[in-house]
Design an enzyme around this catalytic site. Structure first.
Site, PDB file in Angstrom:
ATOM      1  N   HIS A  83       0.828  -1.205   0.000  1.00  0.00           N
ATOM      2  CA  HIS A  83       0.000   0.000   0.000  1.00  0.00           C
ATOM      3  C   HIS A  83       0.861   1.253   0.000  1.00  0.00           C
ATOM      4  CE1 HIS A  83      -3.109   2.732   2.171  1.00  0.00           C
ATOM      5  NE2 HIS A  83      -3.112   2.939   0.870  1.00  0.00           N
TER       6      HIS A  83
ATOM      7  N   HIS B 184       1.658   4.741  -2.921  1.00  0.00           N
ATOM      8  CA  HIS B 184       1.847   6.129  -2.485  1.00  0.00           C
ATOM      9  C   HIS B 184       3.264   6.644  -2.748  1.00  0.00           C
ATOM     10  CE1 HIS B 184      -1.908   6.972  -0.137  1.00  0.00           C
ATOM     11  NE2 HIS B 184      -2.001   5.649  -0.226  1.00  0.00           N
TER      12      HIS B 184
ATOM     13  N   HIS C 145      -4.294   0.759  -6.458  1.00  0.00           N
ATOM     14  CA  HIS C 145      -4.511   1.383  -5.153  1.00  0.00           C
ATOM     15  C   HIS C 145      -5.909   1.097  -4.630  1.00  0.00           C
ATOM     16  CE1 HIS C 145      -5.576   4.749  -2.403  1.00  0.00           C
ATOM     17  NE2 HIS C 145      -4.420   4.396  -1.886  1.00  0.00           N
TER      18      HIS C 145
ATOM     19  N   ASN D   9      -6.639  -0.622  -0.991  1.00  0.00           N
ATOM     20  CA  ASN D   9      -6.928   0.421  -0.003  1.00  0.00           C
ATOM     21  C   ASN D   9      -8.343   0.355   0.547  1.00  0.00           C
ATOM     22  OD1 ASN D   9      -6.242   3.163   1.312  1.00  0.00           O
ATOM     23  ND2 ASN D   9      -8.143   3.558   0.223  1.00  0.00           N
TER      24      ASN D   9
ATOM     25  N   ILE E 173      -6.472   9.007  -1.092  1.00  0.00           N
ATOM     26  CA  ILE E 173      -6.673   8.768   0.332  1.00  0.00           C
ATOM     27  C   ILE E 173      -5.670   7.729   0.785  1.00  0.00           C
ATOM     28  CG2 ILE E 173      -8.363   6.978  -0.066  1.00  0.00           C
ATOM     29  CD1 ILE E 173      -8.404   9.459   2.853  1.00  0.00           C
TER      30      ILE E 173
END
Length: 929
Positions: free
Chosen positions: A587, A592, A779, A783, A929
């Site tokens: 993740h 990110h 993602h 997520n 997010i």
């Protein structure tokens, strides 16, 4: 004068022009882009009805200008849309009214229209500025001579105080000007903001040419008081560098130079500077030496780069950057920050409320009773009976707003939603088939791989970590295969493994020295037979000791009560490792952190006119801001991740180790990842060019549909813009972009041989498809299931507090007497659990302003005027509608038991659409997010 209106529609229609007598050109100030000399004629007029000679001269000058417009000039009107704040304090409302007044009298924002044509523009700019001063009218006449590569004309926007409408947050102003008949087509607008504060410019539409010319902005225009440089807004048309109209070449290059900065100084919040730095802001040594953390990025600990903020070094460690603590914001370029709807989702609800208010509240509520769960009803009470808050806790407006809006709270109560994993079947998590199912259809379905050979070997140094051979032997596996030989199972590709041994073993000893942390390095072998995947062997390893060079233990299901409970504990340790690998590697790192350099390089090296910039821009939204918030409160020293996950203070070092040993850009492509893990074989006829070994692999099956749609879109887009031979290798901006990603953004991996070349359409299409897939589908898949799967602590404990009891231990006797107590007290404490649940709930939430993958056609319609390109995106949206239909049918197919069956939740994480909230579905365009 154009009256300000709160309208969404008028910009899309050609505006009627007022009479020539009203075509007064509004005063402008010098643009810093232009080299000019301005002789100024100034006159002061007394109040009253009579006209002075100077005023008559002014009228004659205007009439002369308008006469020239009739004879050879072109009257044009620019309509500008500005978005106001949705929530304003009283002072802000007063300031907003003042700003509207200044816009109304033509003293707020100036526009300078730039032609695409290369020409020394001598522009007669007879402008009128109005000031109310002691009831007198002050008038300026400003003939201008401007030197641009393209012709230009300049004016102030005009309008009057906004009137009430259905949408009070968007207002329009107008700016009228006359351009020479040989002005050509406008290519850019230079915007200068003379207000005291920034404004959000949505769009400029220029009427008066053959067709309206659109300039989509969606950007913050800084105040000239903060930065004297004006902003450049290019029209909605893509140009490769070699195709840039002559009049725009200079400002195209200048705009890129501006956003790169000079690598010096502390960044200010209004700036748009994109630059790189290492992760040296995670520790707080000035606050507490226990919060000191090593720098990530460099030869010792490899890591991607983040956005540079330029803050001073800490006082106690010059290598560590000083921190900005909540609630103060960490710098990101201004246009990367959350828009107000997103901010309100956080401040009135989700992440900021959780991190800034909710967790301290929970701490104060439970600090005196930070106890473990002792029976399953304690966990059930989190959802059924709520958590009682201190009396009077809701007396403040902040807490009342927090409780009512964030977590559906009644009077003095804090409640959690029932996670999806236990909503249909409270006991499914106990079963082996559910444990295995979640490796294919859970929140972390990207670590399972084919077991290709025995023995299983470690790549760690045997002098430090003991013999490389795993304790999982052929004989042990044979006993679990129901008469099938190991050789046959391997040949028929029926054995799979999740292996965290090498990633975790170097850290286990340090982790186990932390308070209330006990962990193993794990390997789990699965057997796939008759369409069902089940775990058969778990190996849990500790570092070798002087008395035991091979400190590994093997666990199988067994059939007795004791072995069954021990097996549950072993699975819980595996789940804890999986939760850490998911959060820190798959993740945070792979989506990110690794995406941030792509965003920085895209803004530094690709002009906003570049077609690849336009393609990537929707997939960069909010990522830098959410990453900055994570550095501030989630992955920092003492943050939520350290407090609630097994690795504790070593969490980000594990993330760095994974980057060094596991991350490769070429393997981030979905088909390449599946092939590398042995979960698929090549098949040119299948979506993504691969065929799955396990057909009922919900994540991969659905992901390949999304990947194939993205790939088709990107290939069409690239072919459209790069149809000429060598057009990719000769694109100076594109080559600089890819070079910077490899050599600066991922500097520590710059010498790896696996980086793709960038010479052909296939090269570029593959790179872009991988980036877009990572930011969108990948993602989303890892997520938005965090709370649905992790919100029930026993299903995915984020840490374990005890090792598995062994015969002869004091704890073993207690385990035999009350195995449920031993199991539950090995899990996170109640405080740790509620911290994680709150954060997972926030991270699983879609904001009301989310922009989804299926909406790309609407988004690109605003930034491109190419009908061929628009058709590409329309076809893409149609494909995603079909993907959603296919996924819904799969979730009703009773033969696909990993997504249907009694109590089995459907796999919806890759359904393209979603409403706001915690839905367990929906693919946003970006890592938002």
């Amino acid at each position: 004068m154009l009256t300000a209106q709160a309208s969404h529609t008028t910009l899309r229609r050609r505006e009627p022009f007022p009479a020539a007598a009203h075509q007064l050109r509004l005063a402008g100030k010098p643009s810093t882009l232009a080299m000019l000399r301005r002789p100024v004629i100034r006159a002061v007029i007394s109040s009253g009805d009579s006209k002075t000679g100077v005023e008559k001269a002014a009228e004659k000058a205007v009439e002369s200008d308008l006469s020239s417009a009739k004879s050879g000039g072109v009257s044009v009107r620019a309509v500008i849309r500005i978005r106001k704040k949705m929530k304003e304090r009283l002072l802000e409302k007063i300031e907003d009214q003042w700003d509207s007044f200044l816009n109304g009298i033509g003293r707020g924002i100036s526009l300078q229209l730039i032609s695409q044509e290369a020409h020394l523009g001598i522009v007669l700019d007879v402008s009128l500025s109005f000031y109310l001063l002691n009831a007198a009218l002050l008038t300026f006449f400003v003939p201008t001579q401007m030197f641009f590569s393209g012709k230009s004309d300049e004016t102030f926007v005009r309008g009057w105080l906004p009137r009430l409408s259905d949408n009070p947050y968007v207002v329009e102003y107008g700016a009228d000007m006359v351009v020479p008949s040989d002005f050509g087509q406008p290519g850019a607008v230079v915007v200068t903001n003379f207000h005291e504060k920034e404004v959000f410019l949505m769009e400029i539409v220029v009427h008066g040419f053959k067709e309206p010319v659109f300039f989509t902005a969606d950007t913050w225009i800084h105040s000239r008081n903060d930065n004297p440089e004006s902003r450049i807004i290019f029209k909605n048309q893509a140009y490769l560098p070699s195709e840039t109209p002559p009049g725009l070449k200079n400002i195209r290059n200048e705009e890129l130079l501006r956003v790169r900065g000079n690598g010096k100084g502390v960044r200010k919040l209004h700036e748009r500077i994109y630059d790189y730095a290492v992760y040296n802001d995670l520790g707080s040594p000035d606050k507490d030496e226990e919060l000191a953390r090593p720098v990530l990025g460099g030869e010792e600990r490899l890591y991607p780069r983040r956005c540079r903020t330029g803050r001073r070094p800490s006082l106690t460690d010059p290598d560590t950057e000083s921190r900005i603590e909540k609630p103060d914001p960490v710098y990101v370029p201004r246009d990367e920050t959350f828009e107000e709807v997103k901010q309100s989702t956080f401040s009135a609800g989700r992440l900021k409320a959780v991190l800034h208010n909710l967790i301290p509240l929970i701490v104060s509520t439970l600090a005196d009773s930070d106890i473990p769960f002792t029976n399953f009803s304690d966990i059930d009470d989190l959802y059924n009976d709520d958590i009682l808050l201190p009396k009077g806790a809701k007396k403040t407006h902040l807490l009342a707003n927090l409780m009512d809006q964030v977590l559906n709270v009644g009077d003095n109560l804090l409640k959690y939603e029932i996670p999806a994993i236990i909503r249909r079947d409270r006991f499914s998590w106990l079963r082996d088939n559910e444990f295995a199912r979640q490796t294919l259809a859970g929140v972390n379905p990207v670590n399972i791989e084919l077991l290709k050979e025995l023995p299983i070997l470690s790549k760690l140094d045997p002098e430090i970590y003991g013999p490389p051979e795993s304790a999982i032997t052929k004989e042990i596996i044979t006993r679990e295969l129901n008469g099938i030989s190991v050789e046959d199972a391997i040949e028929k590709k029926k054995l799979f493994i999740i292996d965290y041994h090498d990633l975790l073993l170097p850290f286990v000893e340090k982790m186990n020295e932390l308070p209330d942390r006990k962990a193993y390095a794990s390997r789990t072998v699965f057997f796939f037979d008759d369409g069902i995947l089940r775990p058969i062997v778990i190996e849990l390893s500790l570092p070798p000791t002087s008395s035991s060079k091979r400190n590994k233990k093997i666990y199988t299901h067994g059939h007795g009560a004791t072995t069954s409970w021990i097996w549950k504990l072993a699975k819980a340790h595996v789940c804890s490792n999986d939760a850490g690998a998911h959060q820190l590697v798959n993740h945070w790192l792979r989506t990110h952190a690794c995406t941030e350099p792509y965003i920085i390089a895209t803004n530094r090296q690709l002009s906003a006119m570049h077609p690849i910039y336009k393609l990537l821009h929707p997939h960069m939204r909010y990522t830098m801001e959410i990453n900055a918030l994570a550095r501030q409160s989630l992955i920092n020293g003492g943050g939520v991740i350290e407090a609630c996950f097994s690795p504790g203070k070593y969490a980000m070092e594990i993330s760095s180790a994974a980057y060094e040993s596991l991350w490769q850009f070429d393997r981030e492509a979905l088909p390449a990842d599946l092939l590398h893990r042995g979960m698929a074989v090549e098949d040119p006829t299948a979506p993504g060019g691969v065929k799955l070994l396990i057909e009922d692999y919900p994540y991969a099956a659905d992901a390949l549909l999304i990947w194939a749609a993205i790939q088709e879109l990107v290939e069409s887009y690239v072919e459209h813009y790069y149809s000429e031979p060598n057009s990719i290798s000769s694109d100076v901006e594109l080559q600089a972009w890819w070079d910077e990603i490899k050599n600066v953004g991922h500097h520590d991996k710059r010498n790896e041989t696996w980086w793709p070349n960038l010479n052909t359409q296939d090269d570029l299409s593959s790179i872009l498809t991988t980036m877009i897939w990572t930011a969108s589908g990948q993602h989303a898949a890892i997520n938005f299931g965090q709370y649905p799967f992790g919100g029930y602590v026993p299903n995915r404990p984020t840490l374990m507090r005890k090792l598995i009891p062994q015969p002869g231990d004091h704890e073993y006797e207690r385990f035999l007497h009350n195995p449920e107590y031993t199991f539950l007290t090995s899990l996170p404490t109640q405080l740790q659990a509620t911290k994680v649940m709150a954060v997972q709930d926030s991270l699983s939430t879609h904001s009301p302003d989310e922009e989804y993958l299926h909406q790309l056609d609407q988004i690109h319609r605003l930034s491109s005027n190419d009908p061929v390109v628009q058709k590409f995106f329309e076809n893409f949206s149609v494909q995603l509608e079909e993907v959603e239909r296919i996924i819904n049918l799969r979730n009703k197919n009773i033969e696909l038991t990993n997504r249907t069956g009694a109590g089995v939740p459907p796999y919806e994480l890759l359904l393209p659409t979603s409403p706001p909230g915690v839905t367990g579905r929906g693919i946003p365009n970006s890592i938002s997010i």
